[in-house]
Design an enzyme around this catalytic site. Structure first.
Site, short mmCIF file in Angstrom:
data_model
loop_
_atom_site.label_atom_id
_atom_site.label_comp_id
_atom_site.label_asym_id
_atom_site.label_seq_id
_atom_site.Cartn_x
_atom_site.Cartn_y
_atom_site.Cartn_z
CE LYS A 217 -4.12 -1.93 -0.01
NZ LYS A 217 -5.12 -2.38 0.96
NE ARG A 253 -6.86 -8.76 -0.85
CZ ARG A 253 -6.33 -8.04 -1.82
NH1 ARG A 253 -5.39 -7.17 -1.57
NH2 ARG A 253 -6.77 -8.18 -3.06
N1 HH2 Z 1 -6.99 -4.20 -0.76
C1 HH2 Z 1 -7.09 -4.29 -2.10
C2 HH2 Z 1 -8.06 -5.12 -2.68
N2 HH2 Z 1 -8.89 -5.87 -1.90
N3 HH2 Z 1 -9.61 -6.56 0.23
C3 HH2 Z 1 -9.51 -6.48 1.55
N4 HH2 Z 1 -10.33 -7.22 2.34
N5 HH2 Z 1 -8.61 -5.66 2.18
C4 HH2 Z 1 -7.75 -4.87 1.45
O1 HH2 Z 1 -6.97 -4.11 2.06
C5 HH2 Z 1 -7.82 -4.93 0.03
C6 HH2 Z 1 -8.78 -5.80 -0.56
C7 HH2 Z 1 -6.17 -3.51 -2.97
O2 HH2 Z 1 -5.04 -4.28 -3.28
P1 HH2 Z 1 -4.83 -5.05 -4.66
O3 HH2 Z 1 -5.84 -6.15 -4.82
O4 HH2 Z 1 -3.43 -5.48 -4.77
O5 HH2 Z 1 -5.04 -3.94 -5.75
P2 HH2 Z 1 -6.23 -3.61 -6.73
O6 HH2 Z 1 -7.45 -3.31 -5.94
O7 HH2 Z 1 -5.72 -2.40 -7.46
O8 HH2 Z 1 -6.44 -4.78 -7.63
#
Ligand code: HH2
Length: 272
Positions: A217, A253
């Site tokens: 993040k 995660r």
């Molecule tokens: N963060 C992201 C996506 N889903 N779900 C939960 N429960 N908690 C989180 O902090 C969270 C999440 C964002 O990360 P990422 O999937 O790597 O990126 P993107 O949303 O751009 O695909």
């Protein structure tokens, strides 16, 4: 189907490996957009000690545009099929996507809108007896980083999560199948994110297992001296995960599973 309580199915600490089947995710957008590399990544993460894989077909990064259900399904369904037999979560807010994902063997629905995005999702989760993650977000991804404000970020997030958990239970989702997530980076400044991490014990005190998503993040990059950073490093992510674990986090995660599994094993041994 009757499933064991979430805390038995996924013991503490469990690492949830992130499999983003998107062209635009903030840290790995495009890298696993085709099904084959995404499936290979998933199996490699399980070898590295992931307790489950979180497959997502829609980016929720700041500024991201929504994706229609058909496109989201076109992205995630082949990957879920290729990962059949693995412990799976689907990162979606859409009932239609969740329904198909549950048919394909998914156990947990990870909804960043905490059942606010689609009025039909709670019933889909309840009927399947699935696990659910309820996450806090202020605003929506397209605009959430435009000047987020709170009275007290930790109390506001806790009040929201307690209210959403009560809503889920009211819709027939068993309390023991719910986990909550303060939603690091979702409508929050660097100060808000660190205040939440510092006081994560207050989220833990709600009585639900706490999932944290701190991996890569941008706040973790910004405090290194680059105010324009859009991602944080793996080292910074691991430090944040260990700090969260020390304050009660249950599921972490993460994108780099092995680094998190090794670090959390050490942290758990120290805490034993
Ligand atoms: N963060 C992201 C996506 N889903 N779900 C939960 N429960 N908690 C989180 O902090 C969270 C999440 C964002 O990360 P990422 O999937 O790597 O990126 P993107 O949303 O751009 O695909």
């Amino acid at each position: 189907m009757t499933r064991p309580p979430l805390v038995e199915r996924f013991p503490r600490p469990s690492v949830m490996g992130v499999v983003n089947v998107t062209p635009d995710s903030f840290s790995d957008g495009g890298v696993y957009f085709r099904s084959e590399p995404a499936i290979a990544l998933g199996w490699a993460m399980l070898d590295d000690g992931a307790a489950m894989l979180d497959v997502g077909g829609e980016s929720t990064r700041p500024g991201a545009e929504p994706v229609p259900a058909e496109e989201e399904l076109r992205r995630v369904a082949p990957v879920l099929e290729g990962l059949a037999g693995a412990p799976l979560s689907v990162d979606t807010a859409k009932a239609e996507v969740a329904r198909r994902a549950l048919e394909l063997g998914v156990e947990l629905v990870n909804d960043v809108t905490a059942l606010r995005g689609d009025p039909d999702l709670a019933a889909v989760v309840a009927e399947a007896g699935a696990y659910v993650c309820l996450m806090h977000m202020q605003g929506e991804p397209r605009t959430m980083q435009h000047n987020p404000t709170y009275d007290d970020v930790v109390s506001d997030v806790c009040r929201f999560l307690a209210e959403r958990a009560a809503f889920a239970v009211g819709r027939g989702i068993a309390e023991e199948r719910i986990c909550v997530d303060p939603g690091f980076g979702f409508g929050k400044t660097v100060e808000h994110n660190f205040e939440l991490l510092r006081r994560l014990g207050e989220v833990w005190a709600l009585g639900f297992p706490v999932l944290v998503g701190l991996s890569h993040k941008s706040s973790l990059g910004k405090i290194q001296g680059d105010p324009a950073a859009t991602v944080g490093s793996t080292a910074a992510s691991v430090a944040a995960a260990v700090a969260a674990y020390g304050r009660g986090a249950w599921i972490v995660r993460a994108h780099n599973v092995r680094a998190h599994v090794e670090a959390l094993r050490v942290a758990a041994e120290v805490a034993r």
